[in-house]
Design a protein around this motif. Structure first.
Motif, PDB file in Angstrom:
ATOM      1  N   LEU A 150    -112.848 -31.182  36.546  1.00 60.26           N
ATOM      2  CA  LEU A 150    -113.156 -32.552  36.950  1.00 60.26           C
ATOM      3  C   LEU A 150    -113.714 -32.629  38.365  1.00 60.26           C
ATOM      4  O   LEU A 150    -114.641 -33.377  38.630  1.00 60.26           O
ATOM      5  CB  LEU A 150    -111.910 -33.434  36.857  1.00 60.26           C
ATOM      6  CG  LEU A 150    -111.388 -33.675  35.438  1.00 60.26           C
ATOM      7  CD1 LEU A 150    -110.064 -34.423  35.478  1.00 60.26           C
ATOM      8  CD2 LEU A 150    -112.393 -34.464  34.617  1.00 60.26           C
ATOM      9  N   CYS A 151    -113.155 -31.860  39.279  1.00 57.79           N
ATOM     10  CA  CYS A 151    -113.592 -32.004  40.669  1.00 57.79           C
ATOM     11  C   CYS A 151    -114.063 -30.688  41.289  1.00 57.79           C
ATOM     12  O   CYS A 151    -114.566 -30.688  42.401  1.00 57.79           O
ATOM     13  CB  CYS A 151    -112.470 -32.612  41.521  1.00 57.79           C
ATOM     14  SG  CYS A 151    -111.076 -31.515  41.745  1.00 57.79           S
TER      15      CYS A 151
ATOM     16  N   CYS B  53    -104.574 -29.435  40.510  1.00 57.32           N
ATOM     17  CA  CYS B  53    -105.442 -29.173  41.660  1.00 57.32           C
ATOM     18  C   CYS B  53    -105.037 -30.128  42.782  1.00 57.32           C
ATOM     19  O   CYS B  53    -104.152 -30.959  42.630  1.00 57.32           O
ATOM     20  CB  CYS B  53    -106.907 -29.339  41.278  1.00 57.32           C
ATOM     21  SG  CYS B  53    -107.430 -31.056  41.127  1.00 57.32           S
TER      22      CYS B  53
ATOM     23  N   ASN C  85    -106.390 -32.652  43.813  1.00 58.08           N
ATOM     24  CA  ASN C  85    -106.650 -34.060  43.498  1.00 58.08           C
ATOM     25  C   ASN C  85    -105.836 -34.551  42.304  1.00 58.08           C
ATOM     26  O   ASN C  85    -106.187 -35.544  41.666  1.00 58.08           O
ATOM     27  CB  ASN C  85    -108.142 -34.258  43.250  1.00 58.08           C
ATOM     28  CG  ASN C  85    -108.954 -33.957  44.496  1.00 58.08           C
ATOM     29  OD1 ASN C  85    -108.631 -34.423  45.585  1.00 58.08           O
ATOM     30  ND2 ASN C  85    -109.987 -33.143  44.357  1.00 58.08           N
TER      31      ASN C  85
ATOM     32  N   HIS D 149    -105.447 -33.462  39.335  1.00 56.01           N
ATOM     33  CA  HIS D 149    -105.858 -33.222  37.955  1.00 56.01           C
ATOM     34  C   HIS D 149    -105.007 -32.078  37.408  1.00 56.01           C
ATOM     35  O   HIS D 149    -104.708 -31.126  38.124  1.00 56.01           O
ATOM     36  CB  HIS D 149    -107.348 -32.830  37.897  1.00 56.01           C
ATOM     37  CG  HIS D 149    -108.251 -33.852  38.510  1.00 56.01           C
ATOM     38  ND1 HIS D 149    -109.219 -33.533  39.436  1.00 56.01           N
ATOM     39  CD2 HIS D 149    -108.303 -35.187  38.316  1.00 56.01           C
ATOM     40  CE1 HIS D 149    -109.838 -34.651  39.794  1.00 56.01           C
ATOM     41  NE2 HIS D 149    -109.308 -35.660  39.133  1.00 56.01           N
TER      42      HIS D 149
ATOM     43  N   CYS E  18    -111.163 -26.524  38.795  1.00 49.40           N
ATOM     44  CA  CYS E  18    -110.901 -27.764  38.087  1.00 49.40           C
ATOM     45  C   CYS E  18    -112.198 -28.248  37.457  1.00 49.40           C
ATOM     46  O   CYS E  18    -113.220 -28.320  38.137  1.00 49.40           O
ATOM     47  CB  CYS E  18    -110.354 -28.791  39.077  1.00 49.40           C
ATOM     48  SG  CYS E  18    -110.122 -30.418  38.346  1.00 49.40           S
TER      49      CYS E  18
HETATM   50 ZN   LIG Z   1    -109.461 -31.653  40.128  1.00 48.63          ZN
END
Ligand SMILES: [Zn+2]
Length: 71
Positions: A62-63, A9, A11, A13, A60
């Motif tokens: 995570l984010c 992604c 960011n 990840h 994602c």
């Molecule tokens: Zn992410």
């Protein structure tokens, strides 16, 4: 690791990895949980889908950032 390319992604990840099958077709192996980049290739990951065609809005874990994938 053996030619697998991380698919990230914005960011950084790792949402899955891309590899080619014996016919040279790219496939996306999508992970259940996104990984921090430094864990890529160093931890067991659960693959929930193997995608050969276009896919939209993979988010994602995570984010929440969304990405599209097309071979
Ligand atoms: Zn992410």
């Amino acid at each position: 690791m053996n030619g697998n390319k991380p698919w990230r992604c914005k960011n950084n990840h790792v949402l899955g990895h891309v590899c080619r099958n014996s016919s040279g077709i790219q496939r996306l192996f999508l992970y259940r949980k996104a990984l921090e980049e430094e864990l890529f290739g160093k931890t067991e990951t659960e693959v929930i889908a193997v995608i050969e065609g276009y896919v939209t809005d993979v988010s994602c874990s995570l984010c929440g950032e969304k990405r599209k994938w097309f071979p």
